[in-house]
Design an enzyme around this catalytic site. Structure first.
Site, short mmCIF file in Angstrom:
data_model
loop_
_atom_site.label_atom_id
_atom_site.label_comp_id
_atom_site.label_asym_id
_atom_site.label_seq_id
_atom_site.Cartn_x
_atom_site.Cartn_y
_atom_site.Cartn_z
N GLU A 109 3.39 -6.72 13.21
CA GLU A 109 2.59 -6.78 14.30
C GLU A 109 1.99 -8.37 14.39
O GLU A 109 1.71 -9.15 15.14
CB GLU A 109 1.10 -5.62 14.07
CG GLU A 109 -0.21 -5.89 15.00
CD GLU A 109 -1.11 -4.84 14.69
OE1 GLU A 109 -1.05 -4.18 13.31
OE2 GLU A 109 -1.61 -4.80 14.76
N ARG A 158 0.43 -1.66 -0.30
CA ARG A 158 -0.06 0.03 0.18
C ARG A 158 1.17 1.15 0.34
O ARG A 158 0.52 1.80 -0.36
CB ARG A 158 -1.21 -0.12 1.23
CG ARG A 158 -2.10 -0.84 -0.11
CD ARG A 158 -2.93 -1.26 2.48
NE ARG A 158 -2.32 -1.93 3.77
CZ ARG A 158 -1.79 -2.70 3.54
NH1 ARG A 158 -2.50 -3.95 2.43
NH2 ARG A 158 -1.44 -3.63 4.78
P1 AMP Z 1 4.44 -2.41 11.48
O1 AMP Z 1 5.35 -2.40 10.87
O2 AMP Z 1 3.30 -3.13 12.65
O3 AMP Z 1 4.17 -0.94 11.65
O4 AMP Z 1 2.92 -2.15 10.48
C1 AMP Z 1 2.84 -2.01 9.32
C2 AMP Z 1 2.67 -2.56 8.33
O5 AMP Z 1 1.81 -3.33 8.52
C3 AMP Z 1 1.79 -1.05 7.45
O6 AMP Z 1 2.61 -1.78 5.83
C4 AMP Z 1 0.47 -1.89 6.87
O7 AMP Z 1 0.16 -1.86 5.99
C5 AMP Z 1 0.72 -2.85 7.71
N1 AMP Z 1 -0.41 -3.05 9.12
C6 AMP Z 1 0.49 -3.28 9.94
N2 AMP Z 1 -0.77 -2.90 10.99
C7 AMP Z 1 -1.86 -2.74 10.71
C8 AMP Z 1 -3.38 -2.25 10.70
N3 AMP Z 1 -3.19 -2.67 12.16
N4 AMP Z 1 -3.89 -2.31 10.03
C9 AMP Z 1 -3.38 -1.55 8.97
N5 AMP Z 1 -2.59 -2.20 8.39
C10 AMP Z 1 -1.53 -2.68 8.99
#
Ligand code: AMP
Length: 179
Positions: free
Chosen positions: A103, A66
């Site tokens: 995550e 995205r």
């Molecule tokens: P993080 O590394 O945990 O900050 O996750 C960010 C990446 O994972 C981004 O590329 C988001 O598109 C996706 N992502 C992680 N958690 C979510 C969430 N709760 N909602 C939407 N996208 C998420």
């Protein structure tokens, strides 16, 4: 008296909350309806670009997938080029590699070695800041490229997940919407 809720921009109504996706317990912020709505997409990209218009950004580095969509639009808004940070095995030729925790799992991102010249003024972009692992990895990958990172832009920050703690103090990390 309850606190006055913050005023959210109109386009934020197009974001969709999806419970338990892609795993139980994950509260997913889906930007797909926003992308499909011409006015919302234009307004969201304009809001993402606004703080960076006079920053001299030469290249936007966007994280698959995205971050590609928003990043390419942002690059056009800012008169900058676009560099994809991709999932493993997608890029031809020599790549630089960075592993990171998500995550919901772990992953790796890659960039073409020499994609932009060392010292290029760059902005990192992704749709959502959750635990911050992805953006922190993007920063490490950018540092491997030896570019000048001006900061990062995300459309949505999920504050409760504390992603900002994984980002260096003093380096701008601007979120358009904070939940
Ligand atoms: P993080 O590394 O945990 O900050 O996750 C960010 C990446 O994972 C981004 O590329 C988001 O598109 C996706 N992502 C992680 N958690 C979510 C969430 N709760 N909602 C939407 N996208 C998420």
């Amino acid at each position: 008296m309850p606190d006055t809720p913050p005023t959210l921009p109109d386009w934020s109504r197009t974001l969709r909350d999806v419970a338990d996706f892609p795993r139980p317990g994950i509260h997913f912020k889906d930007i797909t309806p926003l992308l499909a709505d011409a006015a919302a997409l234009r307004a969201a990209v304009a809001a993402l670009a606004a703080p960076w218009r006079n920053a001299g950004v030469q290249a936007v580095l966007g994280v698959e997938a995205r971050g590609f969509i928003l990043g390419a639009a942002l690059a056009l808004e800012l008169g900058a080029g676009f560099v994809p940070l991709r999932k493993p095995g997608k890029l031809p030729g020599a790549t630089l590699v960075q592993d990171y925790a998500l995550e919901y799992g772990s992953d790796r991102i890659e960039v073409c070695a020499g994609a932009v010249a060392a010292g290029t003024r760059t902005l990192l972009v992704d749709d959502v800041l959750a635990t911050g692992g992805t953006l922190a990895a993007a920063l490490l990958l950018a540092r491997q490229l030896e570019v000048d990172v001006l900061g990062a832009a995300v459309l949505v920050e999920l504050q409760a997940l504390g992603g900002r703690r994984r980002w260096p103090d003093g380096l701008p990390l601007l979120a358009t919407l904070v939940y």
